[in-house]
Design a protein around this motif. Structure first.
Motif, mmCIF file in Angstrom:
data_model
loop_
_atom_site.group_PDB
_atom_site.id
_atom_site.type_symbol
_atom_site.label_atom_id
_atom_site.label_comp_id
_atom_site.label_asym_id
_atom_site.label_seq_id
_atom_site.Cartn_x
_atom_site.Cartn_y
_atom_site.Cartn_z
ATOM 1 N N GLU A 1 17.006 -3.833 3.226
ATOM 2 C CA GLU A 1 17.693 -3.391 2.125
ATOM 3 C C GLU A 1 17.000 -2.855 0.977
ATOM 4 O OE1 GLU A 1 22.113 -5.516 2.643
ATOM 5 O OE2 GLU A 1 20.418 -6.340 1.367
ATOM 6 N N PHE A 2 15.767 -3.676 0.671
ATOM 7 C CA PHE A 2 14.721 -3.372 -0.370
ATOM 8 C C PHE A 2 14.140 -2.015 0.070
ATOM 9 C CE2 PHE A 2 10.662 -3.573 -2.270
ATOM 10 C CZ PHE A 2 10.851 -3.354 -3.567
ATOM 11 N N ALA A 3 13.702 -2.010 1.462
ATOM 12 C CA ALA A 3 13.032 -1.018 1.926
ATOM 13 C C ALA A 3 13.793 0.235 1.756
ATOM 14 C CB ALA A 3 12.326 -1.234 3.671
ATOM 15 N N ASP A 4 15.105 0.219 2.287
ATOM 16 C CA ASP A 4 15.824 1.404 1.930
ATOM 17 C C ASP A 4 15.901 1.902 0.298
ATOM 18 O OD1 ASP A 4 16.416 1.487 4.617
ATOM 19 O OD2 ASP A 4 18.073 0.373 4.438
ATOM 20 N N ALA A 5 16.154 0.929 -0.235
ATOM 21 C CA ALA A 5 16.344 1.278 -1.817
ATOM 22 C C ALA A 5 15.003 2.036 -2.407
ATOM 23 C CB ALA A 5 16.602 -0.116 -2.582
ATOM 24 N N HIS A 6 13.896 1.239 -2.085
ATOM 25 C CA HIS A 6 12.545 1.802 -2.523
ATOM 26 C C HIS A 6 11.629 1.817 -1.499
ATOM 27 C CE1 HIS A 6 14.107 0.552 -6.743
ATOM 28 N NE2 HIS A 6 14.539 -0.631 -6.186
ATOM 29 N N PRO A 7 11.702 2.881 -0.852
ATOM 30 C CA PRO A 7 10.809 3.226 0.164
ATOM 31 C C PRO A 7 9.408 3.309 -0.169
ATOM 32 C CG PRO A 7 12.069 5.109 0.041
ATOM 33 C CD PRO A 7 12.527 4.173 -0.871
ATOM 34 N N GLU A 8 9.103 3.705 -1.555
ATOM 35 C CA GLU A 8 7.638 3.986 -1.844
ATOM 36 C C GLU A 8 6.915 2.465 -2.169
ATOM 37 O OE1 GLU A 8 10.221 3.509 -5.470
ATOM 38 O OE2 GLU A 8 10.336 4.668 -3.487
ATOM 39 N N LEU A 9 7.700 1.566 -2.370
ATOM 40 C CA LEU A 9 7.190 0.190 -2.855
ATOM 41 C C LEU A 9 7.422 -0.786 -1.560
ATOM 42 C CD1 LEU A 9 9.104 -0.189 -6.146
ATOM 43 C CD2 LEU A 9 6.613 0.268 -5.782
#
Length: 169
Positions: free
Chosen positions: A135-143
């Motif tokens: 979910e974090f990767a979906d929300a912040h793909p650049e991070l």
């Protein structure tokens, strides 16, 4: 009577005091006191000079024609009221200032709307403490750490720069 000539330039001190910063209130008070003193001095004088009783002087002065000559010169004397050369400049500057203020307000409202949209987006997100890594990767793909964005352990920016330098050599 004298207040008619001052009424056009009267200052709205209450409105002015609302706009003055707290640190400059003493200067405004001093300026108002100075202005009030000038106003009192102007209002102490009559609007027009007192009338002269020329017949009284004609009966008392022995030199013939002297009083008539003074009367003619006195009545010919016209002291012009100072021309107002600055009101139009001040109004033009005020309009230019208001245009700049309106432009700033418009730009600020745009920044406020963008910030509110960002806040709404953040408020709609799941709290980080409840997110999974996906979910974090979906929300912040650049991070996120992924196959398209690989990083080296311990995944801090300083260590990534060192890892890039090592890989390129």
């Amino acid at each position: 009577m004298a207040s008619k000539r001052i009424a056009q330039s009267a200052v709205n001190w209450t409105s002015l005091a609302e706009r003055v910063p707290a640190g400059q209130k003493a200067m405004l008070t001093a300026f108002k006191t100075k202005s009030d003193n000038y106003l009192r001095r102007v209002l102490a004088n009559p609007e027009s000079p007192p009338k002269i009783d020329w017949s009284f002087y004609k009966g008392r002065v022995a030199v013939a024609g002297m009083v008539d000559n003074f009367q003619k010169q006195y009545e010919a004397l016209k002291i012009p009221y100072p021309a107002d050369n600055y009101t139009s400049q001040v109004e033009a500057q005020a309009q230019k200032g208001m245009a700049a203020v309106q432009e700033f307000v418009k730009a600020s409202n745009g920044r406020i709307a963008a910030a509110q949209a960002e806040v709404a987006k953040i408020n709609a997100m799941l709290p980080y403490s409840e997110m999974t890594m996906e979910e974090f990767a979906d929300a912040h793909p650049e991070l996120s750490i992924s196959s398209t964005n690989p990083t080296a352990w311990p995944h801090t920016p300083e260590d990534q720069k060192a890892a890039e330098n090592v890989e390129h050599h």
